[in-house]
Scaffold this motif. Structure first.
Motif, PDB file in Angstrom:
ATOM      1  N   ALA A 126      44.624   7.051 -14.344  1.00 22.06           N
ATOM      2  CA  ALA A 126      44.515   5.597 -13.173  1.00 22.06           C
ATOM      3  C   ALA A 126      43.466   4.901 -14.586  1.00 22.06           C
ATOM      4  N   CYS A 127      44.354   3.624 -14.689  1.00 17.80           N
ATOM      5  CA  CYS A 127      43.424   3.540 -16.110  1.00 17.80           C
ATOM      6  C   CYS A 127      44.741   1.982 -16.304  1.00 17.80           C
ATOM      7  N   TYR A 128      44.218   0.940 -16.957  1.00 17.48           N
ATOM      8  CA  TYR A 128      44.321  -0.191 -17.340  1.00 17.48           C
ATOM      9  C   TYR A 128      45.171  -0.631 -17.973  1.00 17.48           C
ATOM     10  N   ALA A 129      44.887   0.414 -19.357  1.00 19.13           N
ATOM     11  CA  ALA A 129      45.292   0.300 -20.188  1.00 19.13           C
ATOM     12  C   ALA A 129      46.904   0.694 -20.118  1.00 19.13           C
ATOM     13  N   TYR A 130      47.630   1.508 -19.259  1.00 14.84           N
ATOM     14  CA  TYR A 130      48.829   1.640 -19.187  1.00 14.84           C
ATOM     15  C   TYR A 130      49.580   0.672 -17.896  1.00 14.84           C
ATOM     16  N   ALA A 131      48.825  -0.699 -17.518  1.00 14.03           N
ATOM     17  CA  ALA A 131      49.609  -0.877 -16.942  1.00 14.03           C
ATOM     18  C   ALA A 131      50.596  -2.067 -17.341  1.00 14.03           C
ATOM     19  N   PRO A 140      46.490  13.585 -23.070  1.00 14.41           N
ATOM     20  CA  PRO A 140      45.729  13.862 -22.673  1.00 14.41           C
ATOM     21  C   PRO A 140      46.075  11.905 -22.200  1.00 14.41           C
ATOM     22  N   LEU A 141      45.809  10.837 -20.875  1.00 13.48           N
ATOM     23  CA  LEU A 141      46.138   9.655 -21.410  1.00 13.48           C
ATOM     24  C   LEU A 141      44.852   9.086 -21.115  1.00 13.48           C
ATOM     25  N   HIS A 142      43.771   9.538 -19.694  1.00 14.98           N
ATOM     26  CA  HIS A 142      42.317   8.284 -20.265  1.00 14.98           C
ATOM     27  C   HIS A 142      41.794   8.608 -20.687  1.00 14.98           C
ATOM     28  N   PRO A 143      40.656   7.547 -20.840  1.00 15.81           N
ATOM     29  CA  PRO A 143      40.037   7.485 -21.917  1.00 15.81           C
ATOM     30  C   PRO A 143      38.630   9.163 -21.558  1.00 15.81           C
ATOM     31  N   TYR A 144      38.308   9.076 -20.576  1.00 14.32           N
ATOM     32  CA  TYR A 144      37.936  10.371 -20.041  1.00 14.32           C
ATOM     33  C   TYR A 144      38.068  11.595 -20.215  1.00 14.32           C
ATOM     34  N   THR A 145      39.438  11.990 -20.356  1.00 16.40           N
ATOM     35  CA  THR A 145      39.613  13.203 -20.678  1.00 16.40           C
ATOM     36  C   THR A 145      40.208  13.288 -21.400  1.00 16.40           C
ATOM     37  N   GLN A 146      40.412  12.474 -22.280  1.00 20.30           N
ATOM     38  CA  GLN A 146      41.053  12.380 -24.159  1.00 20.30           C
ATOM     39  C   GLN A 146      39.013  13.249 -24.551  1.00 20.30           C
ATOM     40  N   GLY A 147      38.324  12.258 -24.085  1.00 24.46           N
ATOM     41  CA  GLY A 147      37.181  12.403 -24.174  1.00 24.46           C
ATOM     42  C   GLY A 147      36.392  13.738 -24.544  1.00 24.46           C
ATOM     43  N   LEU A 148      36.499  14.510 -22.840  1.00 25.96           N
ATOM     44  CA  LEU A 148      36.671  15.748 -22.403  1.00 25.96           C
ATOM     45  C   LEU A 148      36.844  17.158 -23.261  1.00 25.96           C
TER      46      LEU A 148
END
Length: 322
Positions: free
Chosen positions: A316-321, A247-255
């Motif tokens: 959709a996350c700036y960590a991967y910009a 998982p890439l997004h921190p929200y997905t990782q948290g879930l």
């Protein structure tokens, strides 16, 4: 080949005395023919509003689709009249609702309710439509279908009511089946039966499925691709295997971190700090930034765009910009 369903920048608002609820604020996704797309997220993130927007069932007032397009077989459903949408509902796009008890008419026999849909769209004589209802009840494994068609909803268990709803949804061989939390309020064994039934029928009928759930375990076993929603937006989407493994997004990782595992001995589960934002006054920029351990200054002011970080995996996350 173009997708069966393509949703582009869809925004659905509800106008209330307290303010404008931005239930959907620009979501985009697609579903290919014969594909199961899982739509996941916390309660209140906009999953059911997505389904009712596609079906053209947003109550107005207070609801309104303010922008975007919903292309089904290349035709924008938002450009159609209510009469044109009635021809599509049930026949081309069918929906299984969360609560079958409230979706079935309590004063009509369940078999007639299924037959009525067949009659309304195909003008099939009601006697033939009732025979088709019996056939469908057998298909969805309702015991003694000849007797069951003459029962009222209160005479059926929750699992049987849901099977009736599935029979109704499949009665006209729809191209797209929307299943909105189809196992809500059912016990675990019945849940497994209903999900297995949906997957078998999807395979046999060749329908595409939009499977809406807050249960990541269900999505991991049922879907081909998954889209993760947060506060009216899609924050990550990709193939099930890739998204669940990395998982890439921190929200997905948290879930995913919050799911208990039998192979791990831990004293307490991981949690995502904070709560969902107020949909009337959501935070600027990335809506997850008040709860995000990675939040940067730009996250507080500018919404991140989707970026393909891996093949078939967008976030959709700036960590991967760049």
């Amino acid at each position: 080949m173009e997708p069966l369903l393509e949703v582009k920048d869809l925004a659905t608002y509800f106008y209330t005395d307290e303010g404008i609820i931005k239930a959907l604020d620009g979501i985009s996704f697609s579903i290919n023919e014969g594909e199961i797309l899982g739509l996941v997220g916390e309660t209140g993130c906009g999953k059911s509003v997505t389904a009712t927007s596609i079906m053209g069932l947003i109550p107005s007032p207070p609801g309104k689709i303010v922008r975007g397009s919903i292309l089904f077989k290349g035709k924008d459903l938002l450009s159609l009249s209510e009469q044109q949408m009635r021809r599509i509902r049930g026949k081309d796009i069918a929906m299984i609702f969360q609560d079958p008890a409230s979706s079935l008419n309590p004063v009509l026999r369940v078999g007639f309710q299924v037959a009525e849909a067949i009659w309304a769209h195909l003008k099939t004589p009601i006697r033939e439509a009732m025979l088709k209802a019996v056939e469908l009840f057998g298909l969805v494994n309702i015991p003694d279908p000849h007797t069951a068609v003459n029962r009222y909803p209160h005479q059926l268990s929750g699992g049987m009511k849901q099977r009736v709803m599935i029979a109704m949804a499949l009665s006209l061989n729809p191209k797209l089946l929307i299943a909105d939390e189809p196992t809500t309020a059912l016990d675990v064994s019945i849940q497994a039966q209903i999900l297995s039934l949906i997957k078998i029928l999807q395979r046999d009928y060749g329908s595409s499925v939009l499977l809406i759930s807050h249960d990541l375990g269900v999505i991991s076993t049922m879907a081909h691709r998954v889209a993760v929603m947060y506060s009216g937006l899609i924050v990550e989407q990709g193939r099930v295997e890739g998204l669940f493994q990395s998982p890439l997004h921190p929200y997905t990782q948290g879930l995913l971190a919050a799911i208990p595992r039998v192979d791990e001995d831990i004293s307490e589960l991981a949690v995502i700090e904070g709560t969902l934002p107020n949909p009337i006054n959501p935070p600027a920029g990335c809506r997850f930034h008040p709860r995000c351990p990675w939040a940067m200054e730009i996250c507080k002011s500018k919404r991140p765009a989707f970026k393909a970080v891996k093949p078939y995996h967008e976030v959709a996350c700036y960590a991967y910009a760049d």
